[in-house]
Scaffold this motif. Sequence first.
Motif, PDB file in Angstrom:
ATOM      1  N   HIS A 102       0.826  -1.207   0.000  1.00 50.66           N
ATOM      2  CA  HIS A 102       0.000   0.000   0.000  1.00 50.66           C
ATOM      3  C   HIS A 102       0.861   1.258   0.000  1.00 50.66           C
ATOM      4  O   HIS A 102       2.076   1.207   0.260  1.00 50.66           O
ATOM      5  CB  HIS A 102      -0.917   0.013   1.232  1.00 50.66           C
ATOM      6  N   SER A 103       0.226   2.363  -0.282  1.00 49.77           N
ATOM      7  CA  SER A 103       0.915   3.656  -0.293  1.00 49.77           C
ATOM      8  C   SER A 103       1.269   4.084   1.128  1.00 49.77           C
ATOM      9  O   SER A 103       0.640   3.673   2.095  1.00 49.77           O
ATOM     10  CB  SER A 103       0.030   4.718  -0.956  1.00 49.77           C
ATOM     11  N   HIS A 104       2.313   4.904   1.240  1.00 54.22           N
ATOM     12  CA  HIS A 104       2.754   5.476   2.525  1.00 54.22           C
ATOM     13  C   HIS A 104       3.070   4.386   3.548  1.00 54.22           C
ATOM     14  O   HIS A 104       2.748   4.515   4.734  1.00 54.22           O
ATOM     15  CB  HIS A 104       1.696   6.434   3.069  1.00 54.22           C
ATOM     16  N   CYS A 105       3.702   3.322   3.079  1.00 55.55           N
ATOM     17  CA  CYS A 105       4.020   2.194   3.954  1.00 55.55           C
ATOM     18  C   CYS A 105       5.210   2.523   4.851  1.00 55.55           C
ATOM     19  O   CYS A 105       6.316   2.810   4.366  1.00 55.55           O
ATOM     20  CB  CYS A 105       4.330   0.952   3.118  1.00 55.55           C
ATOM     21  N   GLY A 106       4.987   2.481   6.149  1.00 55.14           N
ATOM     22  CA  GLY A 106       6.061   2.787   7.094  1.00 55.14           C
ATOM     23  C   GLY A 106       7.180   1.773   7.054  1.00 55.14           C
ATOM     24  O   GLY A 106       8.350   2.120   7.249  1.00 55.14           O
ATOM     25  N   GLY A 107       6.838   0.507   6.796  1.00 56.36           N
ATOM     26  CA  GLY A 107       7.868  -0.514   6.724  1.00 56.36           C
ATOM     27  C   GLY A 107       8.802  -0.302   5.537  1.00 56.36           C
ATOM     28  O   GLY A 107      10.024  -0.433   5.663  1.00 56.36           O
ATOM     29  N   ILE A 108       8.239   0.040   4.386  1.00 55.00           N
ATOM     30  CA  ILE A 108       9.071   0.313   3.209  1.00 55.00           C
ATOM     31  C   ILE A 108       9.893   1.583   3.421  1.00 55.00           C
ATOM     32  O   ILE A 108      11.081   1.636   3.087  1.00 55.00           O
ATOM     33  CB  ILE A 108       8.192   0.441   1.946  1.00 55.00           C
ATOM     34  N   ARG A 109       9.285   2.603   4.000  1.00 54.70           N
ATOM     35  CA  ARG A 109      10.019   3.841   4.275  1.00 54.70           C
ATOM     36  C   ARG A 109      11.208   3.590   5.199  1.00 54.70           C
ATOM     37  O   ARG A 109      12.282   4.184   5.038  1.00 54.70           O
ATOM     38  CB  ARG A 109       9.083   4.879   4.894  1.00 54.70           C
ATOM     39  N   ALA A 110      11.028   2.678   6.156  1.00 50.04           N
ATOM     40  CA  ALA A 110      12.092   2.388   7.116  1.00 50.04           C
ATOM     41  C   ALA A 110      13.319   1.778   6.446  1.00 50.04           C
ATOM     42  O   ALA A 110      14.433   1.842   6.992  1.00 50.04           O
ATOM     43  CB  ALA A 110      11.566   1.454   8.207  1.00 50.04           C
ATOM     44  N   LEU A 111      13.137   1.201   5.258  1.00 47.71           N
ATOM     45  CA  LEU A 111      14.274   0.642   4.530  1.00 47.71           C
ATOM     46  C   LEU A 111      15.262   1.727   4.119  1.00 47.71           C
ATOM     47  O   LEU A 111      16.431   1.448   3.844  1.00 47.71           O
ATOM     48  CB  LEU A 111      13.790  -0.107   3.285  1.00 47.71           C
ATOM     49  N   TYR A 112      14.787   2.972   4.070  1.00 43.14           N
ATOM     50  CA  TYR A 112      15.645   4.094   3.676  1.00 43.14           C
ATOM     51  C   TYR A 112      16.112   4.908   4.883  1.00 43.14           C
ATOM     52  O   TYR A 112      16.767   5.940   4.709  1.00 43.14           O
ATOM     53  CB  TYR A 112      14.880   5.014   2.718  1.00 43.14           C
ATOM     54  N   GLY A 113      15.771   4.469   6.084  1.00 44.42           N
ATOM     55  CA  GLY A 113      16.119   5.249   7.257  1.00 44.42           C
ATOM     56  C   GLY A 113      16.699   4.396   8.356  1.00 44.42           C
ATOM     57  O   GLY A 113      17.230   3.308   8.123  1.00 44.42           O
ATOM     58  N   GLU A 114      16.586   4.899   9.568  1.00 45.39           N
ATOM     59  CA  GLU A 114      17.120   4.208  10.730  1.00 45.39           C
ATOM     60  C   GLU A 114      16.005   3.489  11.474  1.00 45.39           C
ATOM     61  O   GLU A 114      14.856   3.936  11.501  1.00 45.39           O
ATOM     62  CB  GLU A 114      17.798   5.207  11.669  1.00 45.39           C
ATOM     63  N   VAL A 115      16.353   2.366  12.086  1.00 41.65           N
ATOM     64  CA  VAL A 115      15.429   1.607  12.916  1.00 41.65           C
ATOM     65  C   VAL A 115      15.901   1.733  14.359  1.00 41.65           C
ATOM     66  O   VAL A 115      17.102   1.639  14.622  1.00 41.65           O
ATOM     67  CB  VAL A 115      15.403   0.117  12.484  1.00 41.65           C
ATOM     68  N   PRO A 116      14.991   1.975  15.311  1.00 45.27           N
ATOM     69  CA  PRO A 116      15.404   2.087  16.711  1.00 45.27           C
ATOM     70  C   PRO A 116      16.236   0.886  17.136  1.00 45.27           C
ATOM     71  O   PRO A 116      15.904  -0.259  16.766  1.00 45.27           O
ATOM     72  CB  PRO A 116      14.073   2.135  17.475  1.00 45.27           C
ATOM     73  N   PRO A 117      17.308   1.097  17.878  1.00 43.04           N
ATOM     74  CA  PRO A 117      18.187  -0.021  18.250  1.00 43.04           C
ATOM     75  C   PRO A 117      17.491  -1.118  19.029  1.00 43.04           C
ATOM     76  O   PRO A 117      17.916  -2.275  18.989  1.00 43.04           O
ATOM     77  CB  PRO A 117      19.285   0.660  19.089  1.00 43.04           C
ATOM     78  N   GLU A 118      16.411  -0.769  19.741  1.00 39.40           N
ATOM     79  CA  GLU A 118      15.686  -1.796  20.502  1.00 39.40           C
ATOM     80  C   GLU A 118      14.903  -2.746  19.593  1.00 39.40           C
ATOM     81  O   GLU A 118      14.545  -3.853  20.000  1.00 39.40           O
ATOM     82  CB  GLU A 118      14.697  -1.154  21.491  1.00 39.40           C
TER      83      GLU A 118
END
Length: 233
Positions: A102-118
């Motif tokens: 789907h559009s505006h997918c947070g999971g796909i967006r996270a592939l281009y950014g940082e994920v919390p260390p926890e």
Amino acid sequence: MSDELLTRLRRFNTDYFPQYQAQFKDLVDQGQHPTTLFIGCSDSRLVPYMLTGAGPGELFMVRNVGAFVPPYDGSSGLHGTAAAIEYAVLALHVQHIIVCGHSHCGGIRALYGEVPPEATNLKSWLELGREATLPVQLSDEALRRTEERSVVLQLERLMDYPMVRSRVEAGQIALHGWHCVIEAGEVNVFDVNLGRFVPASSAEHSGTGPYRAHAEEPGALFNEIDDAWAPKA
């Protein structure tokens, strides 16, 4: 604090359930016989029953971050999504498998950014979408393209499941790749012959069977990932 969840549970029992009581009883007496496995993102804005107009007993669903399909490795390791695929195909004998991003997918967006260390499990899980990313700065267009590419990547992975591949090749299961544009109320379906997603409002089919039984060239099965499967002129 008011208990809104309890209020909704009571509303289901008094308002919703009576309309479908006979149907639920039949589903218990006769067992479930869904025709479709729906693999969708966990995003709360994606509502499979609204998209498909399905009722109780029609969809067997598995949802996870990104609508990812884990690779088939034949091991006995614990994996809910892989288990659901096997159960849907081998026990329920579904005829359709939908992968819906789907559009505006947070999971796909996270592939281009940082994920919390926890979020150690999330970080590992997101690697299932890494191959779909583009070597560009994130933009709205890049995000959309990555969402679509990820859907096709998951279709490719499904074909690595022996029980899926054999039934697709035998014409017993059709695969469907969907990308829901939340803000437009439109679902785009993947057409392997065109090599792109087409709005359902103008498509000739629902993305049925994006698989070619006889490869003209070696390579992946779905041409969004591998140029060998680009449409022929």
